[in-house]
Write a protein that holds these residues in place. Structure first.
Motif, PDB file in Angstrom:
ATOM      1  N   ALA A  25      -0.899   2.826   7.085  1.00 34.46           N
ATOM      2  CA  ALA A  25      -1.066   1.577   7.827  1.00 34.46           C
ATOM      3  C   ALA A  25      -2.523   1.143   7.731  1.00 34.46           C
ATOM      4  O   ALA A  25      -3.426   1.972   7.869  1.00 34.46           O
ATOM      5  N   VAL A  26      -2.741  -0.142   7.471  1.00 38.17           N
ATOM      6  CA  VAL A  26      -4.092  -0.699   7.407  1.00 38.17           C
ATOM      7  C   VAL A  26      -4.167  -1.931   8.301  1.00 38.17           C
ATOM      8  O   VAL A  26      -3.290  -2.798   8.246  1.00 38.17           O
ATOM      9  N   LEU A  27      -5.195  -1.976   9.130  1.00 37.05           N
ATOM     10  CA  LEU A  27      -5.460  -3.136   9.983  1.00 37.05           C
ATOM     11  C   LEU A  27      -6.610  -3.901   9.348  1.00 37.05           C
ATOM     12  O   LEU A  27      -7.646  -3.300   9.017  1.00 37.05           O
ATOM     13  N   ILE A  28      -6.431  -5.223   9.137  1.00 40.10           N
ATOM     14  CA  ILE A  28      -7.512  -6.020   8.537  1.00 40.10           C
ATOM     15  C   ILE A  28      -7.978  -7.102   9.507  1.00 40.10           C
ATOM     16  O   ILE A  28      -7.245  -7.510  10.415  1.00 40.10           O
ATOM     17  N   ASP A  29      -9.220  -7.567   9.290  1.00 41.06           N
ATOM     18  CA  ASP A  29      -9.788  -8.608  10.153  1.00 41.06           C
ATOM     19  C   ASP A  29      -9.569  -9.988   9.530  1.00 41.06           C
ATOM     20  O   ASP A  29      -8.853 -10.128   8.528  1.00 41.06           O
ATOM     21  N   GLN A  30     -10.199 -11.011  10.096  1.00 42.10           N
ATOM     22  CA  GLN A  30     -10.001 -12.378   9.611  1.00 42.10           C
ATOM     23  C   GLN A  30     -10.637 -12.607   8.242  1.00 42.10           C
ATOM     24  O   GLN A  30     -10.330 -13.592   7.573  1.00 42.10           O
ATOM     25  N   GLU A  31     -11.523 -11.694   7.844  1.00 39.81           N
ATOM     26  CA  GLU A  31     -12.117 -11.768   6.501  1.00 39.81           C
ATOM     27  C   GLU A  31     -11.299 -10.955   5.497  1.00 39.81           C
ATOM     28  O   GLU A  31     -11.722 -10.750   4.367  1.00 39.81           O
ATOM     29  N   ASN A  32     -10.146 -10.464   5.933  1.00 41.00           N
ATOM     30  CA  ASN A  32      -9.229  -9.670   5.103  1.00 41.00           C
ATOM     31  C   ASN A  32      -9.796  -8.309   4.711  1.00 41.00           C
ATOM     32  O   ASN A  32      -9.379  -7.705   3.723  1.00 41.00           O
ATOM     33  N   LYS A  33     -10.734  -7.819   5.511  1.00 40.43           N
ATOM     34  CA  LYS A  33     -11.336  -6.510   5.255  1.00 40.43           C
ATOM     35  C   LYS A  33     -10.724  -5.451   6.184  1.00 40.43           C
ATOM     36  O   LYS A  33     -10.508  -5.724   7.373  1.00 40.43           O
ATOM     37  N   PRO A  34     -10.455  -4.238   5.684  1.00 37.88           N
ATOM     38  CA  PRO A  34      -9.884  -3.178   6.527  1.00 37.88           C
ATOM     39  C   PRO A  34     -10.837  -2.777   7.657  1.00 37.88           C
ATOM     40  O   PRO A  34     -12.038  -2.613   7.432  1.00 37.88           O
ATOM     41  N   ILE A  35     -10.278  -2.640   8.862  1.00 39.44           N
ATOM     42  CA  ILE A  35     -11.093  -2.220  10.009  1.00 39.44           C
ATOM     43  C   ILE A  35     -10.552  -0.954  10.673  1.00 39.44           C
ATOM     44  O   ILE A  35     -11.236  -0.328  11.486  1.00 39.44           O
ATOM     45  N   ALA A  36      -9.321  -0.564  10.353  1.00 39.41           N
ATOM     46  CA  ALA A  36      -8.748   0.679  10.900  1.00 39.41           C
ATOM     47  C   ALA A  36      -7.561   1.083  10.031  1.00 39.41           C
ATOM     48  O   ALA A  36      -6.958   0.237   9.353  1.00 39.41           O
ATOM     49  N   GLN A  37      -7.235   2.366  10.071  1.00 36.48           N
ATOM     50  CA  GLN A  37      -6.064   2.798   9.305  1.00 36.48           C
ATOM     51  C   GLN A  37      -5.419   4.033   9.922  1.00 36.48           C
ATOM     52  O   GLN A  37      -6.020   4.734  10.738  1.00 36.48           O
ATOM     53  N   GLY A  38      -4.180   4.256   9.540  1.00 37.88           N
ATOM     54  CA  GLY A  38      -3.439   5.440   9.976  1.00 37.88           C
ATOM     55  C   GLY A  38      -2.541   5.891   8.844  1.00 37.88           C
ATOM     56  O   GLY A  38      -2.275   5.132   7.915  1.00 37.88           O
ATOM     57  N   SER A  39      -2.074   7.140   8.910  1.00 37.85           N
ATOM     58  CA  SER A  39      -1.199   7.617   7.833  1.00 37.85           C
ATOM     59  C   SER A  39      -0.270   8.713   8.339  1.00 37.85           C
ATOM     60  O   SER A  39      -0.472   9.273   9.423  1.00 37.85           O
ATOM     61  N   HIS A  40       0.743   8.994   7.542  1.00 33.00           N
ATOM     62  CA  HIS A  40       1.703  10.066   7.839  1.00 33.00           C
ATOM     63  C   HIS A  40       2.159  10.647   6.506  1.00 33.00           C
ATOM     64  O   HIS A  40       2.583   9.907   5.615  1.00 33.00           O
ATOM     65  N   GLU A  41       2.033  11.947   6.346  1.00 33.85           N
ATOM     66  CA  GLU A  41       2.490  12.616   5.119  1.00 33.85           C
ATOM     67  C   GLU A  41       3.988  12.901   5.238  1.00 33.85           C
ATOM     68  O   GLU A  41       4.470  13.320   6.292  1.00 33.85           O
ATOM     69  N   TRP A  42       4.714  12.668   4.149  1.00 36.32           N
ATOM     70  CA  TRP A  42       6.137  13.016   4.145  1.00 36.32           C
ATOM     71  C   TRP A  42       6.564  13.387   2.740  1.00 36.32           C
ATOM     72  O   TRP A  42       5.812  13.209   1.789  1.00 36.32           O
ATOM     73  N   GLU A  43       7.773  13.920   2.612  1.00 38.35           N
ATOM     74  CA  GLU A  43       8.232  14.393   1.312  1.00 38.35           C
ATOM     75  C   GLU A  43       9.730  14.157   1.196  1.00 38.35           C
ATOM     76  O   GLU A  43      10.465  14.301   2.171  1.00 38.35           O
ATOM     77  N   ASN A  44      10.164  13.769  -0.013  1.00 40.02           N
ATOM     78  CA  ASN A  44      11.608  13.573  -0.210  1.00 40.02           C
ATOM     79  C   ASN A  44      12.342  14.910  -0.243  1.00 40.02           C
ATOM     80  O   ASN A  44      11.744  15.948  -0.496  1.00 40.02           O
ATOM     81  N   GLN A  45      13.641  14.854   0.024  1.00 38.18           N
ATOM     82  CA  GLN A  45      14.484  16.057   0.037  1.00 38.18           C
ATOM     83  C   GLN A  45      15.574  15.910  -1.021  1.00 38.18           C
ATOM     84  O   GLN A  45      16.085  14.808  -1.250  1.00 38.18           O
ATOM     85  N   LEU A  46      15.929  17.034  -1.652  1.00 44.18           N
ATOM     86  CA  LEU A  46      17.039  17.042  -2.597  1.00 44.18           C
ATOM     87  C   LEU A  46      18.296  17.470  -1.842  1.00 44.18           C
ATOM     88  O   LEU A  46      18.431  18.623  -1.443  1.00 44.18           O
ATOM     89  N   VAL A  47      19.193  16.520  -1.597  1.00 44.15           N
ATOM     90  CA  VAL A  47      20.413  16.776  -0.822  1.00 44.15           C
ATOM     91  C   VAL A  47      21.625  16.450  -1.692  1.00 44.15           C
ATOM     92  O   VAL A  47      21.755  15.320  -2.192  1.00 44.15           O
ATOM     93  N   ASP A  48      22.494  17.427  -1.897  1.00 43.14           N
ATOM     94  CA  ASP A  48      23.685  17.256  -2.749  1.00 43.14           C
ATOM     95  C   ASP A  48      23.317  16.691  -4.119  1.00 43.14           C
ATOM     96  O   ASP A  48      24.008  15.812  -4.669  1.00 43.14           O
TER      97      ASP A  48
END
Length: 530
Positions: A25-48
């Motif tokens: 996730a990226v939050l940008i200001d009125q100048e379109n510049k990033p001012i904050a960010q967040g992330s989450h690591e995840w991984e796909n699963q092999l199912v059937d």
């Protein structure tokens, strides 16, 4: 207005992208510049036997990523996100998410990574006289029909991951044209699904007697800048479980990661392109006109505003190169020398430029997995040399760097040599370009074109979809997307450009001829079972 005031006055814009290993996730200001960010690591699963992410993992990942963004805002600015000017959602393209009339998922999400759709893709390519890749949604749908899967008759909605998230947080079943072009081909003239192909598909499956026709189950297609709905109270709660975020926020059309990559590199104008080079690689060249015929190794998609794009997608890029670099890290540790990986990469990459332009005859195959462009269903990483080749460290590293974009070159040679496609600027982004000047020079030699790299390209797709949300809410001059990016976001900045040298181009061409001749070695290695 400073960043804190931007957030508190509701002027910030949120972009969220679901990548294959990370939600960002990226939050940008009125100048379109990033001012904050967040992330989450995840991984796909092999199912059937199929690669998937559960819907529980999707929602948990989204909520955890947003919570991480909130924590970053709290830490940096000591404030809460209550209202936003706009939101955009992006995700990896293609795949298969099918739902019944109660909006219940009928089978686990089948991602772009699945290759079980060979029969469907081949038959549809022949029917449409158009290259239909294995990973496209229409291939997944038709393969499910060929397999006589019970759920197909109950389909009411068929969408992509980005389309699913957007639908659930806004109530609008829509899709950005770039993402839609990876479900079924889009007509650049109408900027929606190709009517002739839709009709052919309906006729093909008519004997099955389904209650639905194709257009009944596909999302409505929107182009960049069109209103795609607003965050609902339920959507706000799904995004922000803390309850601070207010509903009513405009949301731009959901897009695929290819489209957001084009936006983040200012490559949506005709005669521009970009190359993403990391774990996998792909190039996107925005065309002035359609190609003369379909090619199995070139996918036709569109920009977020509906221009035709030729995409060369390669499954392998830097993974094998990284594995070799890690050997040098281990050697350094063995000597008891402290390891700085940026220094290790920098030294090895820059030393590669001291090697022979043709790598002294050395060849590397970086196939950790199969590579559709060269017709290999599986991969075996290989390093090949003969007794008379010039085997030294510079040539070794150069051969592995060449390998990282070798398949990309094979696909792009069709565009530039056979189709005589013209391009004014190609921008590179991704891990290959982290060591300044090296990856750029290698890619410039591979495709015989100047390559630009911008500081902002590292911001990635979450920034790209935030820019598309900004285009929706801040495009007061009613500019085209290309002009908005050029003038408002990038301000004419085209980055640092490196042009190819005649010696490097000649050397890479010699390398790639050896590479193609040696593909039989790779094929034999794949057949060898250990």
């Amino acid at each position: 207005m400073n960043a804190k005031q931007t957030i508190e006055s509701g002027k910030a814009i949120l972009g969220i992208e679901f990548g294959s290993t990370r939600i960002k996730a990226v939050l940008i200001d009125q100048e379109n510049k990033p001012i904050a960010q967040g992330s989450h690591e995840w991984e796909n699963q092999l199912v059937d036997g199929l690669w998937t992410y559960s819907t529980e993992a999707i929602w948990y990942g989204l909520q955890d990523c947003y919570a991480d963004l909130r924590a970053d805002v709290k830490k940096q600015y000591d404030t809460e996100i209550e209202i936003l000017a706009g939101i955009g959602v992006s995700a990896m393209m293609h795949g298969y998410m099918a739902f019944n009339e109660k909006q219940e998922i009928l089978v686990p999400f089948r991602t772009w990574r699945n290759t079980n759709t060979g029969q469907a893709a081949a038959e549809l390519s022949q029917l449409f006289v158009y290259n239909i890749p294995l990973r496209w949604s229409i291939s997944h749908l038709y393969q499910a029909i060929l397999n006589n899967e019970e759920h197909v008759k109950d389909i009411k909605y068929l969408t992509t991951l980005a389309g699913f998230i957007h639908w659930q947080i806004t109530g609008n079943f829509v899709l950005g044209v770039g993402d839609a072009s990876g479900m079924i081909p889009v007509d650049p003239a109408t900027k929606t699904y190709n009517a002739e192909m839709v009709q052919k598909f309906d006729q093909l499956v008519a004997p099955k007697g389904f209650d639905w026709k194709l257009l009944d189950i596909l999302p409505k297609v929107l182009v960049a800048g069109e209103n795609a709905g607003f965050l609902t109270p339920e959507g706000a709660q799904r995004l922000d479980v803390s309850g601070h975020l207010k509903p009513g926020i405009p949301v731009c059309p959901p897009e695929g990661d290819a489209g957001t990559g084009m936006v983040a590199t200012n490559a949506v104008k005709q005669r521009t392109g970009n190359v993403s080079a990391g774990t996998s690689s792909f190039s996107m060249i925005v065309l002035e006109k359609d190609l003369s015929k379909p090619y199995e190794m070139i996918d036709m998609v569109t920009t977020p505003d509906g221009s035709l794009v030729a995409m060369v997608h390669c499954n392998n890029c830097t993974s094998d190169l990284n594995a070799w670099v890690n050997l040098f890290k281990e050697y350094q540790q063995l000597l008891g020398i402290p390891v700085d990986m940026n220094e290790v990469y920098g030294k090895l990459y820059n030393n590669a430029l001291n090697g022979d332009a043709d790598c002294g005859g050395l060849i590397a195959y970086n196939y950790i997995s199969g590579e559709p462009v060269t017709g290999l269903a599986e991969g075996r990483p290989l390093f090949v040399r003969s007794a008379n080749d010039k085997f030294n460290l510079a040539n070794f590293m150069r051969a592995n760097l060449y390998a990282s974009v070798g398949v990309l070159k094979i696909g792009n040679d069709i565009l530039f040599k056979e189709e005589e496609v013209k391009v004014d600027r190609i921008t590179g982004h991704g891990g290959l370009f982290k060591t300044k000047g090296v990856g750029q020079r290698i890619l410039a030699a591979a495709i015989n074109s100047p390559i630009s790299v911008m500081e902002t390209a590292g911001e990635g797709g979450a920034w790209g979809i935030a820019l598309l949300a900004s285009f929706l809410v801040n495009n007061t001059q009613q500019q085209s997307l290309a002009d908005f990016l050029e003038e408002v976001v990038f301000g004419g900045n085209t980055g640092v450009e490196i042009a190819p040298t005649a010696e490097d181009v000649e050397g890479f061409n010699k390398y790639i001829e050896n590479y193609k001749s040696g593909l039989a070695i790779e094929e034999a290695a794949v057949k060898f079972k250990k």
